[in-house]
Design an enzyme around this catalytic site. Structure first.
Site, PDB file in Angstrom:
ATOM      1  N   LYS A  51       0.799  -1.224   0.000  1.00 40.52           N
ATOM      2  CA  LYS A  51       0.000   0.000   0.000  1.00 40.52           C
ATOM      3  C   LYS A  51       0.835   1.279   0.000  1.00 40.52           C
ATOM      4  O   LYS A  51       0.346   2.349  -0.397  1.00 40.52           O
ATOM      5  CB  LYS A  51      -0.944   0.009   1.206  1.00 40.52           C
ATOM      6  CG  LYS A  51      -2.097  -0.980   1.122  1.00 40.52           C
ATOM      7  CD  LYS A  51      -3.169  -0.518   0.161  1.00 40.52           C
ATOM      8  CE  LYS A  51      -4.434  -1.351   0.287  1.00 40.52           C
ATOM      9  NZ  LYS A  51      -5.531  -0.815  -0.552  1.00 40.52           N
ATOM     10  N   SER A 306       0.840  -9.979  -0.061  1.00 42.72           N
ATOM     11  CA  SER A 306       0.538  -8.546  -0.043  1.00 42.72           C
ATOM     12  C   SER A 306       0.871  -7.828   1.256  1.00 42.72           C
ATOM     13  O   SER A 306       1.052  -6.609   1.255  1.00 42.72           O
ATOM     14  CB  SER A 306      -0.943  -8.328  -0.364  1.00 42.72           C
ATOM     15  OG  SER A 306      -1.763  -8.973   0.595  1.00 42.72           O
TER      16      SER A 306
END
Length: 414
Positions: A51, A306
């Site tokens: 992110k 992730s």
């Protein structure tokens, strides 16, 4: 806006701020699935998730006037850390709205990265609750809203994951497994691969309890889901982005739904076998390999790991969900005879030598012949449950099996 060109620009923008992450072959998984499994370790960023890419690319692209206005965002945790890191680095004031259900570890990390430049407010139970409040704040106070996924600059930042993969691996990639929350990563990644590696099949992965993108594509309409399971918090939103929806419906080859219990089994396995600490969303792609095992034999497969922002306080719940999924944890309401020795009989004559009672809730009723007991059993072999049920019936222990009665299970066990 040409999203692929934006990804190229984003790569230059991130240079010196976001370090490229490794793409490494995992021997255990490769041997198990008879193919080459490569892990893209986005969990190794300073904020422990991809992110940071989208957040920094968006915030750094703001004009000086916009930066002075201050920014606001909503996040279940990882986007918030990327925004906080960017605010501190660029010295921009930001307010971050997070659900009250966000793991404590993520909240602490957001404050750590943002320092005095960010203010955190916990509100609501889901990302959508926090999102609504953040949008209201941005409009009311003329701040810049940094969307976690439905923004071209954010998507372009996430797309740099794809550019790095193709730069670091010269052999053709047959499949790439990518987790889907709001769709920013899957939209950016698929844009890059369709441009530079169009034969690669892009497989999106969602938690079974939050099939938001799959439902939207199947219905041809990006409508919000009425309810979701929030366990895989990094990939649990009621509605994907409008921009990401349009991209994913064109570019994704398939979407797999993975049960939350399977995700938990994968988290524990990665910790025990690989010394990898991943959050539920970070385990999604590896958990999905079982569902594609016949198709990926002999292929080159990339799994995006992730993020690794997992709260240690969730370990007990992760183990419980894993055991339930694997068929090793079972709950009953059993009518125990109100006579001395009935519990001893249950333990010695019904349970196997390796079966364990992990939950036992009982109140003795002197005026009844039997009384209900809530019992939790952990087994070594999932097939042993059949013998236990048979023995209880033969010895007159009436029971209700509550694993399959979700409402009752949630009320009694939680």
């Amino acid at each position: 806006m040409n999203l692929f060109k934006e990804a190229i620009i984003a790569k230059d923008q991130l240079e010196g701020v976001v370090s490229p992450t490794p793409l490494t072959e995992n021997t255990n998984l490769s041997n198990e699935f008879d193919c080459t499994i490569l892990l893209k370790r986005e969990d190794l960023h300073i904020v422990r998730s991809y992110k940071i890419r989208g957040a920094y690319n968006k915030i750094s692209s703001l004009t000086e006037a916009e930066k002075k206005q201050g920014i606001v965002c909503a996040s279940a945790g990882n986007h918030a850390q990327g925004v906080a890191f960017s605010c501190n680095l660029l010295q921009i004031k930001g307010k971050i709205y997070m659900p009250k259900t966000t793991p404590k570890q993520k909240i602490k990390q957001v404050q750590l990265f943002g320092k005095s430049y960010v203010e955190i407010e916990l509100i609501g139970d889901t990302f959508d609750d926090a999102y609504a409040q953040a949008v209201t704040d941005a409009k009311k106070n003329n701040k810049i809203f940094i969307h976690p996924f439905d923004d071209a600059k954010v998507i372009a930042g996430q797309a740099t994951v794809g550019l790095e993969i193709l730069e670091s691996h010269q052999q053709p990639i047959d499949y790439i497994f990518v987790p889907i929350g709001g769709g920013g990563l899957s939209a950016g990644l698929s844009t890059v691969f369709k441009e530079l590696s169009p034969n690669t099949k892009i497989i999106g992965i969602e938690p079974e309890g939050a099939p938001t993108m799959k439902t939207a594509i199947a219905n041809g309409n990006n409508a919000p889901l009425a309810a979701i399971d929030k366990f895989v918090d990094g990939a649990a939103v009621k509605q994907v982005g409008n921009l990401t929806f349009e991209i994913c419906k064109e570019y994704l080859s398939d979407i797999i739904l993975v049960p939350e219990g399977k995700v938990c089994t994968t988290i524990l396995r990665l910790y025990n076998e690989e010394a990898m600490v991943v959050e539920p969303a970070g385990a999604l792609t590896i958990a999905a390999l079982d569902f594609y095992k016949d198709k990926i034999k002999g292929k080159n497969v990339v799994c995006i790991v992730s993020g690794s922002n997992n709260d240690i306080e969730r370990t007990a719940e992760i183990k419980e969900r894993s055991l339930l999924y694997e068929g090793l944890m079972h709950y009953f309401i059993i009518q125990f005879p109100q006579r001395p020795g009935s519990l001893k009989e249950f333990v010695n004559e019904i349970l196997g030598p390796e079966d364990d009672i992990t939950y036992f809730q009982f109140t003795k009723k002197n005026n009844r012949e039997s009384a209900p007991v809530v019992v939790g059993l952990e087994l070594k072999n999932k097939n042993d449950i059949h013998a236990i049920k048979t023995k209880m019936t033969e010895r007159g222990f009436q029971y209700n099996y509550i694993n399959e009665k979700q409402d009752l299970f949630n009320q009694l066990i939680g």
